[in-house]
Design a protein around this motif. Structure first.
Motif, PDB file in Angstrom:
ATOM      1  N   CYS A 203       1.240  -1.329  -0.386  1.00  0.00           N
ATOM      2  CA  CYS A 203      -0.158  -0.035   0.158  1.00  0.00           C
ATOM      3  C   CYS A 203       0.555   1.314   0.075  1.00  0.00           C
ATOM      4  CB  CYS A 203      -0.677  -0.166   1.018  1.00  0.00           C
ATOM      5  SG  CYS A 203      -1.923   1.527   1.420  1.00  0.00           S
ATOM      6  N   ARG A 206      -1.201   8.353  -1.499  1.00  0.00           N
ATOM      7  CA  ARG A 206      -0.638   9.464  -2.053  1.00  0.00           C
ATOM      8  C   ARG A 206      -0.923  10.804  -1.993  1.00  0.00           C
ATOM      9  NH1 ARG A 206      -3.560   7.082  -7.223  1.00  0.00           N
ATOM     10  NH2 ARG A 206      -4.754   8.284  -7.453  1.00  0.00           N
ATOM     11  N   THR A 210      -5.387   8.676  -1.650  1.00  0.00           N
ATOM     12  CA  THR A 210      -5.763   7.655  -1.913  1.00  0.00           C
ATOM     13  C   THR A 210      -4.600   7.052  -1.637  1.00  0.00           C
ATOM     14  OG1 THR A 210      -6.502   9.522  -4.486  1.00  0.00           O
ATOM     15  CG2 THR A 210      -5.644   6.938  -4.516  1.00  0.00           C
ATOM     16  N   GLU A 212      -2.960   3.642  -3.015  1.00  0.00           N
ATOM     17  CA  GLU A 212      -2.937   2.873  -4.014  1.00  0.00           C
ATOM     18  C   GLU A 212      -2.137   1.465  -3.421  1.00  0.00           C
ATOM     19  OE1 GLU A 212       0.612   4.296  -7.084  1.00  0.00           O
ATOM     20  OE2 GLU A 212      -0.492   6.125  -7.241  1.00  0.00           O
ATOM     21  N   TYR A 214      -1.081  -2.310  -4.430  1.00  0.00           N
ATOM     22  CA  TYR A 214      -0.236  -3.437  -5.740  1.00  0.00           C
ATOM     23  C   TYR A 214      -0.232  -4.710  -4.490  1.00  0.00           C
ATOM     24  CZ  TYR A 214       0.855   1.148  -7.359  1.00  0.00           C
ATOM     25  OH  TYR A 214       1.522   1.896  -7.781  1.00  0.00           O
ATOM     26  N   ARG A 224     -10.687  -4.067  -3.531  1.00  0.00           N
ATOM     27  CA  ARG A 224     -11.218  -3.139  -3.365  1.00  0.00           C
ATOM     28  C   ARG A 224     -12.310  -2.746  -2.406  1.00  0.00           C
ATOM     29  NH1 ARG A 224     -13.043   1.879  -7.741  1.00  0.00           N
ATOM     30  NH2 ARG A 224     -15.420  -0.214  -8.133  1.00  0.00           N
ATOM     31  N   GLU A 239      -7.595   2.683  -5.327  1.00  0.00           N
ATOM     32  CA  GLU A 239      -7.351   2.866  -6.563  1.00  0.00           C
ATOM     33  C   GLU A 239      -6.044   1.283  -6.449  1.00  0.00           C
ATOM     34  OE1 GLU A 239      -5.692   4.522 -10.315  1.00  0.00           O
ATOM     35  OE2 GLU A 239      -5.048   5.217  -8.858  1.00  0.00           O
ATOM     36  N   PHE A 241      -4.212  -1.757  -8.481  1.00  0.00           N
ATOM     37  CA  PHE A 241      -3.451  -1.771  -9.091  1.00  0.00           C
ATOM     38  C   PHE A 241      -3.688  -3.441 -10.316  1.00  0.00           C
ATOM     39  CE2 PHE A 241      -2.285   1.857  -7.964  1.00  0.00           C
ATOM     40  CZ  PHE A 241      -2.367   2.984  -9.643  1.00  0.00           C
ATOM     41  N   THR A 517      -6.062   0.039 -13.911  1.00  0.00           N
ATOM     42  CA  THR A 517      -6.650  -0.692 -12.299  1.00  0.00           C
ATOM     43  C   THR A 517      -8.648  -0.087 -11.973  1.00  0.00           C
ATOM     44  OG1 THR A 517      -7.276   2.382 -12.399  1.00  0.00           O
ATOM     45  CG2 THR A 517      -4.188   1.395 -12.198  1.00  0.00           C
ATOM     46  N   SER A 519      -9.858   2.694 -10.848  1.00  0.00           N
ATOM     47  CA  SER A 519     -10.127   4.012 -11.129  1.00  0.00           C
ATOM     48  C   SER A 519     -10.539   4.083 -12.649  1.00  0.00           C
ATOM     49  CB  SER A 519      -8.652   4.937 -10.533  1.00  0.00           C
ATOM     50  OG  SER A 519      -9.263   4.572 -10.264  1.00  0.00           O
TER      51      SER A 519
END
Length: 770
Positions: A203, A206, A210, A212, A214, A224, A239, A241, A517, A519
């Motif tokens: 994690c 941002r 947000t 992110e 992975y 999500r 978000e 990925f 992603t 988003s």
């Protein structure tokens, strides 16, 4: 591994003739592809789970003091730190991010240690104190369903997790009136997904707020949804990925989402990027498995070998959490009698909660288990009636216009059950080789067997099915595309690119598949149920048609002609009326015109599966809108020590229009080898509820030297209900090699087995064979 592909229908399109294509091949071969553990962020810290060794225990307290005092340790997190719902799940909201109140199976995480380095976190994890009161676990599904048994479930409901029924005619009367009744009990064990890459997630926070995410995740949108519930954060703040995943086979959903959720929780608590990468032993202990089944079947035949009635009583072990077990067992009910006409049937498929490891999705869902039972019964009946195994299937298999056991009339697509069976028996010379079977006589024993199946395509009546696609043609003639189908290594992106190139009439090298992603493209459903190519290509066709309509309107407005006369082919757009060529533009020229006119060659496409139906009380309806038809035959030898060698497998599958033939063959070869493991070798050993096979030195899977010659026969009957004519192959490839091998081994040795694996220990799953 050898693979021969043949097409029953010659095709002139690019789809049928393209050589092997993988858009991600170069990145994976050169090491450029980034998997979960490859992601590194500034100021990143590490987290590791603390796993319980208890089956069922009341948590009295968790003491983090000793761990927090160790070098580098930042946090020790528990369920009390979860800001949203502690529990969530695919169906029931019962899976905790970290154990809350009770520990319900050996291996359940109850704390998370966050430290500057992974080594520091692993060392500190051993010092997290747990005070708990052991309770009496229930490890046998039969015991869990006894009247008055205390509930093992979070919501306090009884231990019957689900109960699916099929009711057709008067099964008991049909069985009583049958000339031959075959009744058998079958058992299948727990099976580990054995993906190459264990669970992992990162994690990254941002600056815009947000998070992110992975990770080694099967379905980012599902992850999500889980994380949003656990953290209380809206979807827009998360978000996830979609990047390369080192294998899934259905196993990177609930557990993998929980791993990602813990990384997010740690980031929320520390404000720093957090990575969690699982050791193989942690994965074996915590992750869900294929549900073990006990199946009691009765099949009744008349003197000519025609099925008159059937009954099935199936019980699965869910473990303490629901996961996707109701969906897996539902598929077992919908396909409980295999690809046969059965006038009267009565089936009950149940799952019980226990304190064993929880179970869930695995390639094939509930089909491999019931196919093993059904096809074994058909072989026994053939022998008892002195019919060949081919002939008894020919007398009973579903044909065009027949009704399935659930009452669905198969009249809206090509029912190719007999076609695929005939293709296999001809290729392998089945009838002649039956005469060579040893039945236990001789030194090196030889046997051959076959099995057939039909499999409902996509998720069916268990859920709504849909998908999305975005296509965006650029000024320079290149094309960006993405779909709601997520790549788990199966080649979905490649298939979608081939479909888009075909629909737009452009060269494949123009298309770039953007790794999406959550988003970028709306939800397109999970990567399950062999649905990717079917649903994704449907959305591709819709998006391509919409962007073609935009282009055609602009170009005819500028150059004349009718929109309906515009063609897209050979990297060009042109307008023809009769024999007259009104205008002709290369694709590059057409895209320049679009941008000069300020008309965007951009479209969003979607596909909704045709309507299906299901009555849960009667098991009646049309549970799937189309089916994949399959047959596999296997040859084996058995030496004097009892070692089985699979020498050859021939497989024919009708999955509609085949988009990428080499990958189609690869899926089948991979499914066969994975099914060989489930049949011959794989045996998750459990000691009183604790998993003891914690790595591949004890949990044996097939190695490269054991892979047989595999011949793949590609049978194509384009499906009219699929916009691109295709279906799916991922799960049909695995779901029938077990009964084919069981049959071959019986004909080699003269000994039948009713368990998977075929030679288990004294226990199969939670059931004792003593």
């Amino acid at each position: 591994m050898s693979g021969t592909t043949r097409s029953a229908i010659l095709k002139s399109s690019r789809i049928g003739t393209t050589p092997a294509f993988r858009n991600d091949a170069r990145a994976k071969v050169t090491g450029l592809a980034q998997f979960a553990d490859d992601y590194i962020f500034p100021r990143m810290v590490h987290a590791v789970p603390v796993l319980s060794n208890r089956f069922l225990a009341l948590i009295l307290g968790i003491n983090p003091a000793a761990a927090l005092a160790m070098p580098g340790v930042l946090k020790v997190l528990t369920a009390a730190d979860v800001p949203g719902q502690v529990r969530f799940g695919q169906i029931d909201h019962d899976l905790p991010l970290l154990a809350e109140g009770e520990i319900r199976y050996a291996g359940e995480p109850y704390a998370l240690v966050v430290a500057e380095t992974r080594a520091q976190a692993m060392t500190a994890a051993e010092h997290v104190g747990l005070e708990a009161e052991d309770l009496t676990p229930i490890l046998n599904p039969d015991d869990a369903l006894l009247p008055g048994t205390e509930s093992l479930r979070v919501d306090g409901k009884d231990n019957l997790v689900c109960h699916h029924k099929v009711r057709r005619g008067d099964a008991e009367s049909a069985l009583t009136e049958s000339s031959l009744i075959i009744e058998r009990d079958f058992y299948t064990g727990w099976f580990e997904h054995a993906y190459l890459e264990a669970e992992g997630a990162i994690c990254f926070p941002r600056q815009d707020g947000t998070l992110e995410v992975y990770g080694s995740l099967q379905h980012p949108v599902s992850t999500r949804r889980f994380i949003s519930a656990w953290t209380g954060l809206p979807f827009s703040r998360l978000e996830v990925f979609n990047h390369p995943v080192g294998g899934s086979f259905g196993g990177k959903d609930d557990t993998a989402s929980a791993v990602a959720g813990r990384a997010v929780l740690a980031t929320l608590m520390t404000g720093r990027p957090v990575k969690i990468i699982y050791e193989r032993e942690w994965s074996f202990i915590e992750s869900y498995k294929r549900p073990p089944y006990r199946m009691t079947y009765r099949f009744g035949f008349d003197k000519n070998g025609v099925l008159k009635g059937a009954s099935a009583d199936i019980l699965a072990d869910s473990g303490p959490y629901t996961s996707t077990v109701p969906w897996s067992t539902w598929r077992s009910a919908a396909q409980c009698c295999g690809p046969y006409r059965v006038p009267s049937a009565h089936a009950d498929v149940r799952a019980a909660a226990t304190n064993n490891v929880y179970t869930g999705a695995f390639r094939g869902f509930g089909s491999p288990q019931v196919n093993f039972a059904v096809e074994s019964l058909m072989d026994e009946a053939a022998e008892a009636l002195k019919l060949s195994p081919v002939e008894i299937r020919r007398r009973n298999l579903l044909r065009q216009g027949d009704e399935t056991v659930t009452g669905q009339v198969l009249d809206d697509h090509v029912v190719s059950m007999e076609q695929v069976m005939d293709a296999v028996i001809e290729e392998i010379g089945f009838e002649d080789k039956l005469k060579d079977c040893s039945y236990g006589e001789g030194e090196e024993l030889y046997g051959i067997g076959l099995a057939i199946s039909y499999r409902g395509a996509s998720v069916g009546a268990e859920a709504k099915d849909f998908c999305s696609c975005v296509v965006n043609a650029q000024f320079d003639g290149s094309i960006l595309m993405e779909t709601g189908i997520h790549e788990n290594g199966q080649g979905a992106q490649s298939a979608m690119m081939l479909a888009m190139a075909e629909e737009l009439g452009v060269s494949l090298d123009r298309i770039h598949y953007a790794e999406s992603t959550t988003s970028q493209v709306p939800e397109g459903g999970t990567t399950v149920a062999s649905r990717g190519t079917l649903m994704g290509s449907g959305a591709v066709v819709d998006a391509a048609n919409k962007v073609k309509a935009i282009i055609a309107k602009t170009l005819t407005g500028r150059n004349g002609g009718e929109i309906g006369d515009v063609c897209f082919a050979d990297d060009a757009v042109f307008c023809e009326s009769g024999n007259e060529n009104i205008w002709h533009l290369t694709w590059d020229e057409a895209m320049k015109v679009m941008y000069e006119e300020r008309d965007y060659p951009f479209a969003f496409g979607s596909f909704k599966a045709p309507e299906v139906s299901w009555d849960e009380e009667t098991g009646r309806g049309s549970p799937y809108f189309t089916y994949v038809y399959s047959c596999q035959a296997a040859e084996v030898t058995v030496d004097d020590a009892g070692k089985v060698k699979v020498t050859r497998v021939v497989a024919a599958h009708d999955a509609g229009r085949v988009v990428n033939p080499p990958l189609f063959a690869g899926q089948i070869c991979g499914g066969i080898v994975q099914g060989m493991g489930m049949t011959l070798k794989e045996n998750l050993t459990v000691d009183s509820g604790r998993i003891t096979s914690l790595n591949y030195n004890k949990y044996k899977i097939p190695n490269s030297a054991e892979v047989p010659e595999i011949t793949v026969l590609m049978v194509e009957n384009a499906d009219p209900l699929s916009p691109f004519g295709c279906k799916g192959i991922g799960e049909p490839a695995l779901e029938l090699i077990a009964p084919a091998l069981a049959s071959a081994i019986y004909r080699a040795t003269g000994q039948r087995s009713y368990t998977l694996p075929l030679n288990p220990t004294s226990e199969v799953g939670p059931w004792s064979l003593k």
